[in-house]
Scaffold this motif. Structure first.
Motif, PDB file in Angstrom:
ATOM      1  N   ASP A  78       6.630   6.307  -2.180  1.00  0.00           N
ATOM      2  CA  ASP A  78       5.339   5.870  -1.654  1.00  0.00           C
ATOM      3  C   ASP A  78       4.246   6.914  -1.820  1.00  0.00           C
ATOM      4  OD1 ASP A  78       6.375   3.414  -0.949  1.00  0.00           O
ATOM      5  OD2 ASP A  78       6.763   3.989   1.132  1.00  0.00           O
ATOM      6  N   ASN A  79       4.616   8.196  -1.702  1.00  0.00           N
ATOM      7  CA  ASN A  79       3.655   9.290  -1.887  1.00  0.00           C
ATOM      8  C   ASN A  79       4.106  10.234  -2.989  1.00  0.00           C
ATOM      9  OD1 ASN A  79       1.621   8.762   0.220  1.00  0.00           O
ATOM     10  ND2 ASN A  79       3.409   8.912   1.563  1.00  0.00           N
ATOM     11  N   GLU A  81       6.861  11.542  -3.422  1.00  0.00           N
ATOM     12  CA  GLU A  81       7.546  12.656  -2.774  1.00  0.00           C
ATOM     13  C   GLU A  81       8.895  13.003  -3.399  1.00  0.00           C
ATOM     14  OE1 GLU A  81       8.609   8.920  -0.361  1.00  0.00           O
ATOM     15  OE2 GLU A  81       6.892   9.663  -1.490  1.00  0.00           O
ATOM     16  N   HIS A 130      -5.147   6.848  -6.088  1.00  0.00           N
ATOM     17  CA  HIS A 130      -5.097   7.721  -4.903  1.00  0.00           C
ATOM     18  C   HIS A 130      -3.876   8.635  -4.912  1.00  0.00           C
ATOM     19  CE1 HIS A 130      -2.657   4.247  -3.770  1.00  0.00           C
ATOM     20  NE2 HIS A 130      -2.067   5.015  -2.882  1.00  0.00           N
ATOM     21  N   LEU A 131      -2.871   8.332  -5.764  1.00  0.00           N
ATOM     22  CA  LEU A 131      -1.677   9.181  -5.848  1.00  0.00           C
ATOM     23  C   LEU A 131      -1.743  10.208  -6.978  1.00  0.00           C
ATOM     24  CD1 LEU A 131       1.151   6.526  -5.292  1.00  0.00           C
ATOM     25  CD2 LEU A 131       0.126   8.068  -3.604  1.00  0.00           C
ATOM     26  N   LEU A 134      -1.624  13.974  -6.274  1.00  0.00           N
ATOM     27  CA  LEU A 134      -0.457  14.513  -5.590  1.00  0.00           C
ATOM     28  C   LEU A 134       0.487  15.263  -6.513  1.00  0.00           C
ATOM     29  CD1 LEU A 134       0.393  11.535  -3.196  1.00  0.00           C
ATOM     30  CD2 LEU A 134      -0.877  13.627  -2.679  1.00  0.00           C
TER      31      LEU A 134
END
Length: 136
Positions: A78-79, A81, A130-131, A134
């Motif tokens: 989701d992020n 990670e 938006h990712l 990251l």
């Protein structure tokens, strides 16, 4: 009365390419557009050294990848990670709806066969800008 033609086998020699929403150029292969497939697509992808996709997910189809040469890093979740290094000879599965971002951090090209359960490969690609930040 309309006569339906019977499906038949098709040979595809990948000699043309297309630019995907994800940011890579793919060699056109098996898809609804090339052979009239109804449940699968399969393409060849070579990620150049330093190449990186845009963060995205395939909303409604699964992806299976077989790496022919080189290695890629993929962040997913989701992020974004989670992280995995996928090397030549490895198989990698991405479920429908899982955000991911592949990149080639090496100085050599990385090539893979990519198969998806949607014959229209780009139809359910959802970019997730938006990712992108990251993963550096």
């Amino acid at each position: 009365m309309t006569v339906q033609s019977k499906p038949t086998c098709r040979l595809v020699r990948p000699d043309s390419s297309y630019y995907g929403k994800q940011g890579f150029s793919y060699l056109a292969g098996i898809a609804a557009e090339t052979v009239g497939s109804s449940g699968i697509c399969m393409h060849l992808l070579t990620i150049p050294p330093g190449g990186r996709a845009k963060a995205h997910m395939h909303e409604s189809h699964e992806t299976a990848i077989y790496v022919l040469s080189g290695e890629t890093h993929t962040w997913y979740g989701d992020n974004l990670e989670h992280h995995v290094v996928v090397k030549a000879g490895d198989l990698f599965y991405i479920p429908a709806g899982v955000p991911h971002l592949p990149a080639n951090l090496s100085d050599k090209p990385a090539s893979a066969v990519i198969a998806r359960t949607d014959p229209n490969e780009q139809e359910s690609v959802v970019l997730l800008p938006h990712l992108d930040a990251l993963v550096r």
